[in-house]
Design an enzyme around this catalytic site. Structure first.
Site, PDB file in Angstrom:
ATOM      1  N   GLU A 113     -26.963  -7.909  17.243  1.00 38.49           N
ATOM      2  CA  GLU A 113     -27.190  -7.209  18.509  1.00 38.49           C
ATOM      3  C   GLU A 113     -28.683  -7.171  18.840  1.00 38.49           C
ATOM      4  O   GLU A 113     -29.360  -6.219  18.468  1.00 38.49           O
ATOM      5  CB  GLU A 113     -26.612  -5.796  18.437  1.00 38.49           C
ATOM      6  N   THR A 119     -16.509  -4.535  24.372  1.00 37.93           N
ATOM      7  CA  THR A 119     -16.305  -4.059  25.741  1.00 37.93           C
ATOM      8  C   THR A 119     -16.238  -2.531  25.787  1.00 37.93           C
ATOM      9  O   THR A 119     -15.245  -1.933  26.217  1.00 37.93           O
ATOM     10  CB  THR A 119     -15.027  -4.682  26.329  1.00 37.93           C
ATOM     11  N   TYR A 120     -17.302  -1.924  25.327  1.00 38.74           N
ATOM     12  CA  TYR A 120     -17.462  -0.470  25.348  1.00 38.74           C
ATOM     13  C   TYR A 120     -18.957  -0.166  25.325  1.00 38.74           C
ATOM     14  O   TYR A 120     -19.779  -1.086  25.226  1.00 38.74           O
ATOM     15  CB  TYR A 120     -16.743   0.196  24.164  1.00 38.74           C
TER      16      TYR A 120
END
Length: 536
Positions: free
Chosen positions: A310, A377-378
């Site tokens: 990330e 997807t959060y």
């Protein structure tokens, strides 16, 4: 079965497949040699996923293959994996890369994404190693009778571990959850009824230090002596055991539930900073990961490795400047080191905005080396924007008033598919927690706030198991739930919204879904049950 009757049966099978909406171009008898069969996966109206499976029915191993086929007008290949290809007009020629060797009776495959306008048409004029795909690479010592018999048996092999029944239902197990504050042990995966509903577990997290894979925290991972009450099988750890802690308990869980696959996830938000150094010496990195996962003290525990970077060539907790190709290069190196019979996956950004994090790295080419992506997807919106506006942290779609265009699941999945990632290699992410604000006076999304709402462990975030009674849902927006209570505004997923999200994912042809993380669910696995039921 005679040869003429086989062709008649094949015709009936092809007609039945067309009625069911399945496109299959069957190989005939294989003529005792090597055959290639086309099948079509998902179709989204302007594009499709295609696959060729090459089967070796000859008497000797195959060391290389070339498949040639013709696409109808207005059709073209947009990306291809597990092979290299060239095009000349509508003719596509595919050669093997790593998967040229096919043992007797074995199969390999390559897949591709295609685009088209008008009506879809299957490829034609297939040639395999210069001959017909029904009889390419023939072996003169093999008779037609033998090959006809062979075609009546369906053999399925894969380039990785056999897929579980139905869609993937993957959950993260947080290493630190075993500490007293949460007290969620591996045993709880069993007692909650979740183990039988999961297909895969990602163990989070391993660290990346000095360009190498390392255990995150050794105490909970391999040293903590579990009591009989904490143990999956009711047997306490002994001081002289090769390994204790979570690793030993996961081995026991796998023994009780043989279908479960466990992957070691490295990085995450806190520990992604090490990937930049790792990308500078991929040989050292992948060897360190291999040696760690294959350590004989926990032999048989890990079925795969997951990279949670990330974010490559973008900013998360720290900013990475490794370059656009760094992630794809890492994926390729991991696949080469671990081979085809080991899962290699990645958790990736879900930033579908123009010029956003998905655009920063080569996620399309990297997909050729990976089994799937966990698309996160959060966490699109939260109380790090302390004054709001209030917004659902995991919207499935866009909606009027959304604070940032492209910050929703549909946009992320669409962008990844446009970059050539097969839908079947995408898992939809579900959060087993909510994000919230306080000082809110407006029940509907878009209100102002004074700061993050109080949470059990961290302000602005709370487990579903707490929120379902503390602040029950009062409405839905963009496919997810929200709640307004006592001046607080929360968004989170419920069994109902999870069901609808997964129905959407199935309609898109996605490979399944995953969630972060196990401790957020109820004691009886309410959310995992909803996922399992929706995934089928």
């Amino acid at each position: 079965m005679s040869k003429s009757r086989w062709h008649l049966a094949a015709l009936f099978a092809a007609v039945a497949a067309m009625v069911l909406g399945i496109v299959v171009v069957p190989a005939a008898s294989g003529a005792g040699g090597v055959s290639a069969t086309f099948s079509k996966g998902s179709d989204w109206g302007t594009g499709f996923e295609g696959k060729y499976t090459i089967k070796n029915n000859s008497a000797a191993a195959l060391t290389a293959w070339t498949v040639e086929f013709t696409l109808p007008a207005n059709h073209k290949v947009t990306s291809l994996w597990d092979g290299s290809y060239t095009t000349s007009g509508q003719t596509v020629t595919v050669k093997n890369t790593w998967n040229g060797s096919i043992g007797v009776g074995g199969t390999v495959s390559f897949g591709f994404n295609g685009s088209y306008s008008g009506t879809f048409g299957a490829p034609t004029n297939c040639k395999l190693n210069g001959g017909s795909c029904e009889a390419g690479g023939t072996d003169p010592t093999t008779t037609t009778t033998t090959s006809t018999t062979t075609t009546t048996t369906t053999t399925t092999t894969t380039t990785g571990p056999p897929p579980p029944p139905g869609k993937i239902n993957l959950g993260y197990f947080a290493e630190w959850g075993v500490y007293p504050a949460r007290n969620y042990q591996v045993k709880n995966i069993d007692t909650s009824g979740s183990a039988s509903k999961l297909t895969h577990i990602n163990y989070a997290f391993g660290n990346v230090v000095g360009g190498k894979c390392t255990i995150g925290e050794t105490y909970p991972a391999i040293e903590k002596s579990m009591t009989a009450a904490e143990s999956v099988d009711g047997v306490a750890d002994t001081w002289d055991a090769p390994v204790r802690g979570n690793f030993n308990q996961l081995l026991k869980l796998k023994k009780k539930y043989p279908h479960l696959k466990v992957l070691y996830s490295f990085g995450g938000w806190t520990w992604s900073g090490g990937f930049g150094d790792a990308s500078k010496d991929l040989n050292t990195f992948v060897n360190s990961c291999y040696n760690l996962l294959k350590d004989p003290r926990w032999a048989g525990l890990f079925d795969g490795i997951d990279i949670d970077w990330e974010y490559p060539n973008a900013c998360g907790l720290s900013c990475d400047t490794s370059g656009r190709a760094a992630f794809a290069n890492m994926a390729s190196a991991l696949r080469t080191r671990f081979g085809q019979n080991f899962l290699v996956t990645a958790a990736i950004t879900a930033d579908g905005s123009a010029g956003g994090k998905i655009d920063a790295a080569d996620y399309g080419p990297a997909a050729a080396h990976l089994d799937w992506y966990n698309v996160m997807t959060y966490d699109y919106f939260g109380a790090w924007a302390a004054q709001g506006p209030t917004a659902p942290h995991s919207p499935l779609t866009s909606y009027t008033g959304i604070p940032q265009a492209g910050f929703n699941s549909e946009a992320a999945i669409s962008k990844l598919r446009s970059k050539g990632v097969p839908a079947s290699k995408l898992l939809l992410g579900i959060g087993f927690y909510g994000r919230g604000w306080t000082g809110v006076t407006q029940a509907a999304p878009g209100g102002t706030a004074t700061g993050p709402a109080p949470g059990t462990f961290e302000a602005g975030i709370e487990d579903y198991k707490v929120l379902k009674t503390k602040c029950p849902a009062t409405g839905t927006v963009a496919g997810t739930a929200y709640a307004f209570c006592n001046g607080q505004w929360w968004s989170y997923d419920t069994p109902q919204t999870i069901t609808s999200k997964i129905q959407w994912a199935r309609g898109q042809g996605l490979g399944g879904a995953f969630f972060w993380e196990l401790t957020g669910d109820t004691a009886n696995g309410e959310l995992i049950t909803a996922m399992k039921n929706a995934l089928g």
